[in-house]
Design an enzyme around this catalytic site. Structure first.
Site, PDB file in Angstrom:
ATOM      1  CB  CYS A 111       1.893  -7.099   3.896  1.00  0.00           C
ATOM      2  SG  CYS A 111      -0.141  -6.985   3.740  1.00  0.00           S
ATOM      3  CG  HIS A 242       3.160  -8.972   1.008  1.00  0.00           C
ATOM      4  ND1 HIS A 242       2.765 -10.232   1.564  1.00  0.00           N
ATOM      5  CD2 HIS A 242       2.509  -8.230   0.627  1.00  0.00           C
ATOM      6  CE1 HIS A 242       1.358  -9.939   1.545  1.00  0.00           C
ATOM      7  NE2 HIS A 242       1.130  -8.840   1.019  1.00  0.00           N
ATOM      8  CG  ASN A 272      -2.225 -10.554   0.240  1.00  0.00           C
ATOM      9  OD1 ASN A 272      -1.448 -10.685   1.392  1.00  0.00           O
ATOM     10  ND2 ASN A 272      -2.059  -9.473  -0.208  1.00  0.00           N
TER      11      ASN A 272
HETATM   12  O1  4VN Z   1      -7.977  -5.641 -11.711  1.00  0.00           O
HETATM   13  C1  4VN Z   1      -6.732  -5.999 -11.176  1.00  0.00           C
HETATM   14  O2  4VN Z   1      -5.779  -6.403 -11.607  1.00  0.00           O
HETATM   15  C2  4VN Z   1      -6.809  -6.190  -9.559  1.00  0.00           C
HETATM   16  C3  4VN Z   1      -6.078  -4.873  -9.120  1.00  0.00           C
HETATM   17  C4  4VN Z   1      -6.266  -4.804  -7.651  1.00  0.00           C
HETATM   18  N1  4VN Z   1      -5.454  -5.954  -7.196  1.00  0.00           N
HETATM   19  C5  4VN Z   1      -4.567  -5.749  -6.293  1.00  0.00           C
HETATM   20  C6  4VN Z   1      -4.096  -4.247  -5.792  1.00  0.00           C
HETATM   21  C7  4VN Z   1      -3.111  -4.236  -4.594  1.00  0.00           C
HETATM   22  C8  4VN Z   1      -2.648  -5.357  -4.128  1.00  0.00           C
HETATM   23  C9  4VN Z   1      -1.607  -5.450  -3.163  1.00  0.00           C
HETATM   24  C10 4VN Z   1      -1.979  -5.712  -1.577  1.00  0.00           C
HETATM   25  C11 4VN Z   1      -1.298  -5.699  -0.756  1.00  0.00           C
HETATM   26  C12 4VN Z   1      -1.722  -5.941   0.796  1.00  0.00           C
HETATM   27  O3  4VN Z   1      -1.143  -7.167   1.067  1.00  0.00           O
HETATM   28  C13 4VN Z   1       0.052  -5.232  -0.867  1.00  0.00           C
HETATM   29  C14 4VN Z   1       0.370  -5.011  -2.212  1.00  0.00           C
HETATM   30  C15 4VN Z   1      -0.465  -5.003  -3.273  1.00  0.00           C
HETATM   31 CL1  4VN Z   1       0.031  -4.669  -4.934  1.00  0.00          CL
HETATM   32  C16 4VN Z   1      -3.202  -6.519  -4.683  1.00  0.00           C
HETATM   33  N2  4VN Z   1      -3.992  -6.708  -5.436  1.00  0.00           N
HETATM   34  C17 4VN Z   1      -5.863  -7.340  -7.800  1.00  0.00           C
HETATM   35  C18 4VN Z   1      -5.799  -7.210  -9.376  1.00  0.00           C
END
Ligand code: 4VN
Length: 317
Positions: A111, A242, A272
């Site tokens: 990313c 990002h 994403n």
């Molecule tokens: O329970 C909840 O709230 C969930 C918890 C987990 N979640 C996440 C966790 C990490 C990412 C993420 C991914 C990348 C890679 O591109 C970079 C940066 C991030 Cl912060 C996106 N979502 C979704 C909601």
């Protein structure tokens, strides 16, 4: 000589998949997805691969700018979901548009890929190249485990890119690119199993995308915020981070004490899209008039994700 972004473009697959549609395919809900991520829809390929999306972007950049493919000195594609190990997506693009004078290669920085590639393109211009194409493109849908609702609902497919040209005006002000391989296993994808008759080991991972969400969340809140703080001394007009998660962007804006409205977002309709997310946001913002090339607006581009990698570029348009 300096480098300047002179054109932006984007392409996403036609197949838009809503949160509701996903809720008919797995145990999830529009309420959960939109409240926890800010995502309401994403675009998923039906028959296209990453090179198809990037070729569309390349064609649109040529058409919009009027430049000729044979004037291109280089083509860089940032992707973590290439069609092949080789040929690179960049070479497939180069071949399709007949950019016969361009060298071409892919950059693998998940990313952060577009920020890394833009930084590398700027160095090529600074050391004498005249014209380059830099694209971020992904078909993440092909590496997702569609039985794992914790990741399948987060990601989307798409591509977008820019033309970078030699210029007398200075646009690139500062940058800081960082990596930490010791935390690399927090986000993995596309492990290639050895199938030789001599191999006695066992596959260490699956080909599917796997993410330790909590660890990536915390990394984003801490390391990424510090990186931006180091790069952004005084005021900027907009920050293009990002597009991984709406809540993380809100938290980073609070930690930096920078108004939330300076953080542009589009994860709501793209999901994403890894290396494609920043150039998608850039082109959408240029199209909507929020950003204008040549306006001297001061912006920060910040990628963060697999590797682990993260990095920012402070520049004026
Ligand atoms: O329970 C909840 O709230 C969930 C918890 C987990 N979640 C996440 C966790 C990490 C990412 C993420 C991914 C990348 C890679 O591109 C970079 C940066 C991030 Cl912060 C996106 N979502 C979704 C909601």
């Amino acid at each position: 000589q300096h480098a300047k972004i002179t054109c932006t473009s984007r392409y996403v697959p036609e197949n838009a998949v809503s949160n509701h549609q996903l809720s008919t395919m797995m145990d999830t809900s529009d309420e959960w997805i939109s409240s926890r991520t800010g995502i309401r829809s994403r675009n998923i390929v039906i028959n296209e691969n990453t090179s198809d999306l990037c070729i569309k972007v390349a064609g649109k950049l040529l058409e919009k700018s009027g430049i000729k493919a044979q004037d291109l000195d280089f083509i860089l594609v940032a992707t973590m979901t290439p069609d092949y190990g080789t040929p690179s997506v960049a070479c497939l693009v180069q071949g399709k548009i007949s950019a016969t004078n361009a060298f071409a290669f892919d950059i693998s920085a998940a990313c952060s890929g577009f920020v890394y590639a833009l930084s590398m393109g700027e160095k090529l211009i600074r050391t004498g190249k005249k014209l380059g194409m830099i694209i971020g493109g992904e078909t993440l849908s092909k590496v997702l485990d569609w039985n794992d609702r914790s990741t399948a609902v987060l990601f989307g497919d798409g591509a977008a890119g820019v033309l970078l040209e030699a210029s007398d005006e200075e646009h690139f002000i500062s940058e800081k690119l960082q990596s930490d391989g010791q935390r690399g296993k927090s986000l993995t994808s596309g492990y290639i199993e050895n199938q030789s008759p001599f191999y006695t080991g066992t596959a260490e991972s699956s080909g599917y995308l796997q993410m330790a969400g909590r660890d990536i969340y915390d990394f984003s809140l801490n390391d990424v915020t510090n990186n931006i703080r180091e790069i952004v001394e005084d005021d900027v007009d907009y920050l293009l981070l990002h597009q991984a998660n709406k809540r993380i962007i809100e938290k980073i804006s609070k930690k930096l004490n920078v108004p939330r409205e300076k953080f542009l977002t589009n994860m709501e309709h793209n999901g994403n899209t890894s290396a494609a997310s920043i150039p998608l946001l850039l082109d959408e913002s240029v199209e909507s008039g929020v950003l204008q090339l040549g306006s001297k607006q001061k912006i920060v581009l910040t990628g963060y994700g697999g590797g682990l990698t993260w990095g920012s570029i402070l520049m004026t348009l």
